[in-house]
Enzyme design. Structure first.
Site, short mmCIF file in Angstrom:
data_model
loop_
_atom_site.label_atom_id
_atom_site.label_comp_id
_atom_site.label_asym_id
_atom_site.label_seq_id
_atom_site.Cartn_x
_atom_site.Cartn_y
_atom_site.Cartn_z
N ILE A 138 1.02 6.43 -0.27
CA ILE A 138 0.19 5.73 0.72
C ILE A 138 -1.02 5.71 0.06
CG2 ILE A 138 0.41 5.30 2.74
CD1 ILE A 138 2.61 7.66 3.98
N CYS A 139 -1.45 4.27 0.29
CA CYS A 139 -3.16 4.23 -0.32
C CYS A 139 -3.61 4.07 1.20
CB CYS A 139 -2.77 3.05 -1.11
SG CYS A 139 -4.76 2.92 -1.34
N LEU A 140 -4.57 4.95 1.70
CA LEU A 140 -4.65 4.93 2.71
C LEU A 140 -6.20 5.43 3.48
CD1 LEU A 140 -4.44 3.50 5.74
CD2 LEU A 140 -2.90 5.42 6.56
N ASN A 179 0.87 -1.04 0.13
CA ASN A 179 0.20 -0.04 -0.36
C ASN A 179 1.13 1.17 0.23
OD1 ASN A 179 -1.66 -2.12 1.80
ND2 ASN A 179 -2.89 -1.38 0.53
#
Length: 193
Positions: free
Chosen positions: A87-89, A79
Protein backbone atom coordinates in the site's frame (compact mmCIF):
# COMPACT_ATOMS: atom_id res chain seq x y z
CA UNK A 1 9.30 -3.30 22.22
CA UNK A 2 5.73 -3.19 21.05
CA UNK A 3 3.41 -1.63 23.65
CA UNK A 4 1.16 -4.69 24.07
CA UNK A 5 -1.13 -2.93 26.55
CA UNK A 6 -1.86 -0.28 23.97
CA UNK A 7 -2.44 -2.92 21.28
CA UNK A 8 -4.96 -4.75 23.50
CA UNK A 9 -6.76 -1.46 24.20
CA UNK A 10 -6.83 -0.60 20.47
CA UNK A 11 -8.26 -4.02 19.55
CA UNK A 12 -10.96 -3.71 22.22
CA UNK A 13 -11.94 -0.19 21.10
CA UNK A 14 -11.91 -1.04 17.40
CA UNK A 15 -13.99 -4.19 17.78
CA UNK A 16 -16.48 -2.45 20.08
CA UNK A 17 -17.99 -0.45 17.20
CA UNK A 18 -17.58 -3.01 14.41
CA UNK A 19 -21.33 -2.73 13.69
CA UNK A 20 -20.93 0.95 12.80
CA UNK A 21 -17.61 0.97 10.96
CA UNK A 22 -17.35 -2.58 9.65
CA UNK A 23 -13.67 -2.42 10.55
CA UNK A 24 -12.31 -5.31 12.57
CA UNK A 25 -8.89 -6.33 13.92
CA UNK A 26 -7.99 -9.70 15.39
CA UNK A 27 -4.77 -11.41 16.48
CA UNK A 28 -3.18 -13.79 14.02
CA UNK A 29 -1.89 -16.67 16.08
CA UNK A 30 -0.92 -16.35 19.72
CA UNK A 31 0.79 -12.95 19.89
CA UNK A 32 -0.30 -9.37 19.40
CA UNK A 33 2.35 -8.33 16.87
CA UNK A 34 0.82 -10.03 13.81
CA UNK A 35 -2.82 -9.10 13.22
CA UNK A 36 -5.61 -9.45 10.68
CA UNK A 37 -7.64 -6.38 9.77
CA UNK A 38 -10.78 -6.23 7.65
CA UNK A 39 -12.39 -3.22 6.01
CA UNK A 40 -15.59 -3.02 3.99
CA UNK A 41 -15.39 -1.58 0.50
CA UNK A 42 -16.70 2.01 0.49
CA UNK A 43 -20.24 2.58 -0.80
CA UNK A 44 -20.40 4.18 -4.24
CA UNK A 45 -17.04 2.73 -5.36
CA UNK A 46 -16.16 -0.36 -7.41
CA UNK A 47 -15.13 -1.91 -4.06
CA UNK A 48 -18.64 -1.67 -2.59
CA UNK A 49 -19.86 -4.94 -1.11
CA UNK A 50 -16.37 -6.38 -0.73
CA UNK A 51 -14.67 -7.30 2.52
CA UNK A 52 -10.94 -6.67 2.25
CA UNK A 53 -8.40 -8.39 4.49
CA UNK A 54 -5.31 -6.48 5.59
CA UNK A 55 -2.20 -8.19 6.99
CA UNK A 56 -0.79 -6.11 9.88
CA UNK A 57 2.66 -6.54 11.41
CA UNK A 58 3.64 -4.34 14.33
CA UNK A 59 7.35 -3.43 14.41
CA UNK A 60 9.29 -3.32 17.68
CA UNK A 61 8.96 0.48 17.77
CA UNK A 62 5.12 0.54 17.58
CA UNK A 63 3.37 2.93 18.31
CA UNK A 64 6.29 5.24 17.51
CA UNK A 65 6.97 3.40 14.24
CA UNK A 66 4.12 2.80 11.79
CA UNK A 67 2.50 -0.62 11.46
CA UNK A 68 3.38 -2.57 8.33
CA UNK A 69 0.16 -3.18 6.43
CA UNK A 70 -0.62 -4.84 3.11
CA UNK A 71 -3.71 -6.25 1.47
CA UNK A 72 -4.17 -10.01 1.74
CA UNK A 73 -7.19 -9.71 -0.56
CA UNK A 74 -6.34 -9.02 -4.18
CA UNK A 75 -7.47 -5.51 -5.14
CA UNK A 76 -7.27 -3.45 -8.36
CA UNK A 77 -6.25 0.06 -7.29
CA UNK A 78 -3.52 2.54 -8.37
CA UNK A 79 -2.09 2.85 -4.85
CA UNK A 80 -2.09 -0.87 -4.02
CA UNK A 81 0.14 -3.46 -5.69
CA UNK A 82 -1.99 -5.93 -7.63
CA UNK A 83 0.83 -8.46 -7.09
CA UNK A 84 1.97 -8.08 -3.47
CA UNK A 85 -0.80 -6.04 -1.80
CA UNK A 86 1.70 -3.31 -0.81
CA UNK A 87 0.00 0.00 0.00
CA UNK A 88 1.27 3.46 -0.94
CA UNK A 89 -0.15 5.67 1.82
CA UNK A 90 1.58 8.48 3.71
CA UNK A 91 0.20 7.57 7.17
CA UNK A 92 1.89 4.18 6.84
CA UNK A 93 5.20 5.90 6.17
CA UNK A 94 6.42 9.42 6.93
CA UNK A 95 3.08 10.84 8.14
CA UNK A 96 2.64 8.26 10.89
CA UNK A 97 2.21 9.61 14.41
CA UNK A 98 1.93 7.74 17.72
CA UNK A 99 -1.38 9.59 18.15
CA UNK A 100 -2.78 7.45 15.32
CA UNK A 101 -4.19 3.97 15.93
CA UNK A 102 -4.53 0.80 13.91
CA UNK A 103 -8.18 1.70 13.34
CA UNK A 104 -7.32 5.18 12.01
CA UNK A 105 -4.76 3.56 9.69
CA UNK A 106 -7.45 1.15 8.41
CA UNK A 107 -9.89 4.06 8.00
CA UNK A 108 -7.21 5.85 5.95
CA UNK A 109 -6.83 2.77 3.75
CA UNK A 110 -10.60 2.63 3.32
CA UNK A 111 -10.60 6.33 2.36
CA UNK A 112 -7.83 5.60 -0.17
CA UNK A 113 -10.15 3.08 -1.85
CA UNK A 114 -12.64 5.93 -2.29
CA UNK A 115 -10.07 8.45 -3.50
CA UNK A 116 -7.26 6.90 -5.58
CA UNK A 117 -4.11 8.97 -6.13
CA UNK A 118 -2.92 7.82 -9.60
CA UNK A 119 -0.17 10.47 -9.68
CA UNK A 120 1.57 8.71 -6.76
CA UNK A 121 0.98 5.07 -7.72
CA UNK A 122 2.06 1.81 -6.14
CA UNK A 123 0.96 -0.05 -9.30
CA UNK A 124 1.83 1.88 -12.47
CA UNK A 125 -0.22 -0.39 -14.76
CA UNK A 126 -3.40 0.20 -12.74
CA UNK A 127 -2.65 3.94 -12.50
CA UNK A 128 -2.26 4.21 -16.29
CA UNK A 129 -5.54 2.38 -16.81
CA UNK A 130 -7.22 4.70 -14.27
CA UNK A 131 -5.94 7.78 -16.11
CA UNK A 132 -6.39 6.59 -19.71
CA UNK A 133 -9.46 4.33 -19.61
CA UNK A 134 -11.44 5.01 -16.46
CA UNK A 135 -14.44 2.85 -17.45
CA UNK A 136 -12.23 -0.21 -17.94
CA UNK A 137 -10.54 0.54 -14.61
CA UNK A 138 -13.93 0.62 -12.85
CA UNK A 139 -15.01 -2.62 -14.53
CA UNK A 140 -11.78 -4.38 -13.60
CA UNK A 141 -11.85 -3.07 -10.01
CA UNK A 142 -15.47 -4.22 -9.65
CA UNK A 143 -14.61 -7.63 -11.13
CA UNK A 144 -11.67 -8.08 -8.74
CA UNK A 145 -13.92 -7.07 -5.83
CA UNK A 146 -16.52 -9.61 -6.90
CA UNK A 147 -13.94 -12.33 -7.53
CA UNK A 148 -11.69 -11.86 -4.50
CA UNK A 149 -13.51 -9.82 -1.82
CA UNK A 150 -16.99 -11.33 -1.90
CA UNK A 151 -17.63 -14.81 -0.58
CA UNK A 152 -20.22 -15.85 -3.18
CA UNK A 153 -19.93 -14.05 -6.48
CA UNK A 154 -21.13 -16.78 -8.80
CA UNK A 155 -17.94 -16.57 -10.86
CA UNK A 156 -17.58 -20.35 -10.87
CA UNK A 157 -21.09 -20.69 -12.29
CA UNK A 158 -20.27 -18.22 -15.09
CA UNK A 159 -17.02 -20.03 -15.84
CA UNK A 160 -18.80 -23.39 -15.82
CA UNK A 161 -21.51 -22.21 -18.25
CA UNK A 162 -18.94 -20.82 -20.70
CA UNK A 163 -16.69 -23.90 -20.41
CA UNK A 164 -19.73 -26.08 -21.18
CA UNK A 165 -20.03 -24.12 -24.44
CA UNK A 166 -16.61 -25.44 -25.41
CA UNK A 167 -14.26 -22.61 -24.40
CA UNK A 168 -11.04 -23.34 -22.46
CA UNK A 169 -11.32 -22.49 -18.75
CA UNK A 170 -8.17 -20.34 -18.61
CA UNK A 171 -9.37 -18.28 -21.58
CA UNK A 172 -12.84 -17.93 -20.02
CA UNK A 173 -11.42 -16.66 -16.71
CA UNK A 174 -9.12 -14.17 -18.47
CA UNK A 175 -11.93 -12.91 -20.70
CA UNK A 176 -14.34 -12.53 -17.75
CA UNK A 177 -11.68 -10.49 -15.94
CA UNK A 178 -11.17 -8.22 -18.96
CA UNK A 179 -14.90 -7.45 -19.26
CA UNK A 180 -15.50 -6.90 -15.55
CA UNK A 181 -17.33 -10.20 -15.00
CA UNK A 182 -20.07 -9.52 -17.57
CA UNK A 183 -20.97 -12.98 -18.88
CA UNK A 184 -22.62 -11.69 -22.08
CA UNK A 185 -19.63 -9.51 -23.03
CA UNK A 186 -17.31 -12.44 -22.27
CA UNK A 187 -19.34 -14.68 -24.58
CA UNK A 188 -19.22 -12.08 -27.37
CA UNK A 189 -15.47 -11.71 -26.92
CA UNK A 190 -14.87 -15.47 -26.84
CA UNK A 191 -16.96 -15.98 -30.00
CA UNK A 192 -15.04 -13.29 -31.88
CA UNK A 193 -11.65 -14.96 -31.28
Amino acid sequence: MVDLGRVQKELKECNRDVQDSGIQISPRGDGLTHLNGTIPGPIGTPYEGGIFKIDIILPDGYPFDPPKMKFSTKVWHPNISSQSGAICLDVLKDQWSPALTLKTALLSIQALLSDPQPDDPQDAVVAQQYLRDYNTFVGTARYWTDAFAKPSFGLDEKVQRLVEMGFPEAQVRTTLELVGGDENLALESLCSC
